[in-house]
Design an enzyme around this catalytic site. Structure first.
Site, PDB file in Angstrom:
ATOM      1  N   ARG A  47      48.419 -20.523  70.391  1.00  0.00           N
ATOM      2  CA  ARG A  47      48.835 -21.031  69.071  1.00  0.00           C
ATOM      3  C   ARG A  47      50.358 -20.948  68.934  1.00  0.00           C
ATOM      4  O   ARG A  47      50.995 -21.782  68.291  1.00  0.00           O
ATOM      5  CB  ARG A  47      48.118 -20.275  67.946  1.00  0.00           C
ATOM      6  CG  ARG A  47      48.552 -20.730  66.548  1.00  0.00           C
ATOM      7  CD  ARG A  47      47.510 -20.463  65.460  1.00  0.00           C
ATOM      8  NE  ARG A  47      46.887 -19.165  65.538  1.00  0.00           N
ATOM      9  CZ  ARG A  47      47.475 -18.012  65.174  1.00  0.00           C
ATOM     10  NH1 ARG A  47      48.709 -18.015  64.700  1.00  0.00           N
ATOM     11  NH2 ARG A  47      46.822 -16.866  65.282  1.00  0.00           N
ATOM     12  N   TYR A  99      53.798 -45.209  54.789  1.00  0.00           N
ATOM     13  CA  TYR A  99      52.442 -44.890  55.209  1.00  0.00           C
ATOM     14  C   TYR A  99      51.686 -44.261  54.038  1.00  0.00           C
ATOM     15  O   TYR A  99      52.175 -43.299  53.445  1.00  0.00           O
ATOM     16  CB  TYR A  99      52.493 -43.942  56.417  1.00  0.00           C
ATOM     17  CG  TYR A  99      51.133 -43.465  56.836  1.00  0.00           C
ATOM     18  CD1 TYR A  99      50.184 -44.371  57.303  1.00  0.00           C
ATOM     19  CD2 TYR A  99      50.777 -42.128  56.756  1.00  0.00           C
ATOM     20  CE1 TYR A  99      48.922 -43.945  57.668  1.00  0.00           C
ATOM     21  CE2 TYR A  99      49.508 -41.697  57.129  1.00  0.00           C
ATOM     22  CZ  TYR A  99      48.589 -42.616  57.582  1.00  0.00           C
ATOM     23  OH  TYR A  99      47.342 -42.198  57.934  1.00  0.00           O
ATOM     24  N   ASP A 172      60.694 -40.799  59.172  1.00  0.00           N
ATOM     25  CA  ASP A 172      59.447 -41.076  59.889  1.00  0.00           C
ATOM     26  C   ASP A 172      59.778 -42.237  60.840  1.00  0.00           C
ATOM     27  O   ASP A 172      59.935 -43.381  60.424  1.00  0.00           O
ATOM     28  CB  ASP A 172      58.345 -41.457  58.896  1.00  0.00           C
ATOM     29  CG  ASP A 172      57.007 -41.741  59.578  1.00  0.00           C
ATOM     30  OD1 ASP A 172      57.002 -42.044  60.785  1.00  0.00           O
ATOM     31  OD2 ASP A 172      55.960 -41.676  58.893  1.00  0.00           O
ATOM     32  N   LYS A 197      50.636 -42.967  67.779  1.00  0.00           N
ATOM     33  CA  LYS A 197      50.948 -44.390  67.816  1.00  0.00           C
ATOM     34  C   LYS A 197      51.672 -44.746  69.117  1.00  0.00           C
ATOM     35  O   LYS A 197      51.091 -44.630  70.172  1.00  0.00           O
ATOM     36  CB  LYS A 197      51.737 -44.766  66.562  1.00  0.00           C
ATOM     37  CG  LYS A 197      51.125 -44.203  65.257  1.00  0.00           C
ATOM     38  CD  LYS A 197      49.751 -44.767  64.940  1.00  0.00           C
ATOM     39  CE  LYS A 197      49.030 -44.036  63.810  1.00  0.00           C
ATOM     40  NZ  LYS A 197      49.774 -43.916  62.567  1.00  0.00           N
TER      41      LYS A 197
HETATM   42  C1  LIG Z   1      49.791 -43.106  61.445  1.00  0.00           C
HETATM   43  C2  LIG Z   1      51.021 -42.776  60.722  1.00  0.00           C
HETATM   44  C3  LIG Z   1      51.205 -41.497  60.165  1.00  0.00           C
HETATM   45  C4  LIG Z   1      50.130 -40.421  60.203  1.00  0.00           C
HETATM   46  O1  LIG Z   1      49.895 -39.962  61.495  1.00  0.00           O
HETATM   47  P1  LIG Z   1      48.472 -39.381  62.014  1.00  0.00           P
HETATM   48  O2  LIG Z   1      48.747 -39.128  63.461  1.00  0.00           O
HETATM   49  O3  LIG Z   1      47.437 -40.438  61.756  1.00  0.00           O
HETATM   50  O4  LIG Z   1      48.205 -38.145  61.242  1.00  0.00           O
HETATM   51  C5  LIG Z   1      52.403 -41.241  59.532  1.00  0.00           C
HETATM   52  N1  LIG Z   1      53.377 -42.178  59.437  1.00  0.00           N
HETATM   53  C6  LIG Z   1      53.238 -43.403  59.949  1.00  0.00           C
HETATM   54  C7  LIG Z   1      54.340 -44.395  59.799  1.00  0.00           C
HETATM   55  C8  LIG Z   1      52.055 -43.751  60.616  1.00  0.00           C
HETATM   56  O5  LIG Z   1      51.928 -44.990  61.110  1.00  0.00           O
END
Ligand SMILES: *Cc1c(COP(=O)(O)O)cnc(C)c1O
Length: 379
Positions: A47, A99, A172, A197
């Protein structure tokens, strides 16, 4: 060193002992102490740290150009760690298009916990300057290009406003990836990714990370949250993500090239009312995107003539595109966003979001042409 070289080598070293060129997966949750009480491998308990996670974090830090990265079990866990590092009563600015999970986490979970989250249109820095509350605003959260409308925010301008008010600027960077956009070099203090992604790139692993511009007290707090809340990725997930990173620069090049061709095709199609893609010169954020990105990325959205029903019909007619959520994988996906985001969403009801994959763009264009209908809207 160039990004392609970093991506190929960062976090990867030939393993001492076995000579393995590809890293092994270390499933052990606990690590032995030497007779003198020290930990020769620097790991104590998984962890807290693990060889596969340490390798992934080194690679992510290197790609974003920061001294420290922390990997989490999902993008949402990474976002949560940043928001939890703030204090109840702190004021946070977020973009009005972003998002939807970020909005729900910020308002429904951290709102109850005392964070004061306000949504503004960040495409105009004047809106952000006006919304800053001296002494109370601690964080400007940027998402550019944004989900699902591909809005572009000037990262350097946001960092400057944040710093003028003693706040942090987080970006982000999921949609651009570190290959196309490096927020730390533009002045941001931290970068967040859903590594699910583009970084993972194969729709087979969930993950998130935060990369920091400084290894300071805020970084130590995030590290403490990663350790004590424990939303850490498994060694196998870290291994899969590290396995994907060497191809990231080349995947991003192909995603970008294909999306550019598809955006041009769609922008001339009579059944399409509007194409949201920052690579199109008509996009209101085109000049800023051209300045802060080295490519316009593989995501776009369209607003279909004829409303929600017409958009749904297009999503139902595609054959090569897969009708599914998520993005950034090798395969092309299409999704009607408003129905995923739920009631009250500001996303237009006729909007379809497209994640452009690695298929040949001619085949993708043929598929969209048949789905939109050869003569749609022409007469
Ligand atoms: C998918 C996504 C998230 C969230 O990520 P997870 O891996 O699904 O928890 C946050 N920001 C953006 C821009 C995303 O496309």
């Amino acid at each position: 060193m160039k990004l392609e070289t970093l991506a190929t080598h960062a976090g990867r070293a030939v393993e001492a002992g076995s000579g393995a060129v590809t890293p092994s997966i270390t499933l052990s949750t606990t690590f032995e102490r030497a007779p003198d009480g020290t930990y020769p491998g620097q790991h104590v308990y998984t962890r807290a740290s693990n060889p596969n996670r340490a390798a992934l974090e080194a690679a992510l830090a290197s790609l974003e150009g920061g001294p420290k990265a922390l990997a989490f079990g999902s993008g949402q866990a990474a976002t949560s760690a940043v928001l939890q590092a703030l204090a109840p009563g702190d004021h946070v600015l977020m973009p009005d298009d972003r998002y939807h999970g970020t909005r729900f986490a910020a308002s429904d979970i951290y709102g109850r916990w005392g964070l004061d989250v306000e949504y503004v249109d960040m495409t105009d820095p004047a809106n952000v300057s006006r919304a800053m509350r001296p002494g109370r605003t601690r964080l400007i959260w940027v998402e550019t290009p944004s989900n699902p409308r591909l809005r572009i925010t000037d990262i350097a301008a946001m960092a400057e406003i944040a710093h003028r008010h003693g706040a942090l600027c987080a970006v982000d960077n999921t949609w651009a990836s570190p290959i196309l956009q490096r927020p730390l070099a533009l002045g941001a203090d931290l970068v967040m990714h859903s590594t699910t992604k583009y970084i993972g790139g194969h729709s087979d692993v969930l993950g998130g990370c935060v990369v920091l511009a400084r290894d300071d007290a805020f970084a130590a707090r995030l590290k403490q949250e990663q350790l004590l809340i424990g939303s850490v990725p498994s060694p196998f997930d870290c291994w899969l993500l590290l396995r994907s990173i060497p191809t990231l620069p080349y995947r991003m090049r192909a995603h970008t090239e294909h999306a550019g061709l598809i955006a041009s095709f769609l922008s001339e199609h009579p059944a399409v009312e509007r194409v949201n893609y920052p690579g199109l010169p008509s996009h209101p954020g085109h000049a800023i995107a051209a300045r802060q990105m080295s490519g316009f990325g593989g995501m776009l959205s369209i607003e279909v003539r004829g409303g929600a029903e017409a958009a749904m019909a297009v999503a139902a007619r595609v054959k090569l595109f897969i009708r599914a959520t998520s993005l950034g994988g090798i395969e092309s996906l299409i999704e009607h966003r408003a129905s995923v985001e739920g009631p009250g969403t500001p996303t237009p009801p006729n909007l379809l979001r497209l994640s452009i994959g690695l298929e040949h763009p001619d085949d993708l264009i043929d598929d969209l042409r048949q789905a939109l209908g050869e003569s749609g809207g022409r007469d």
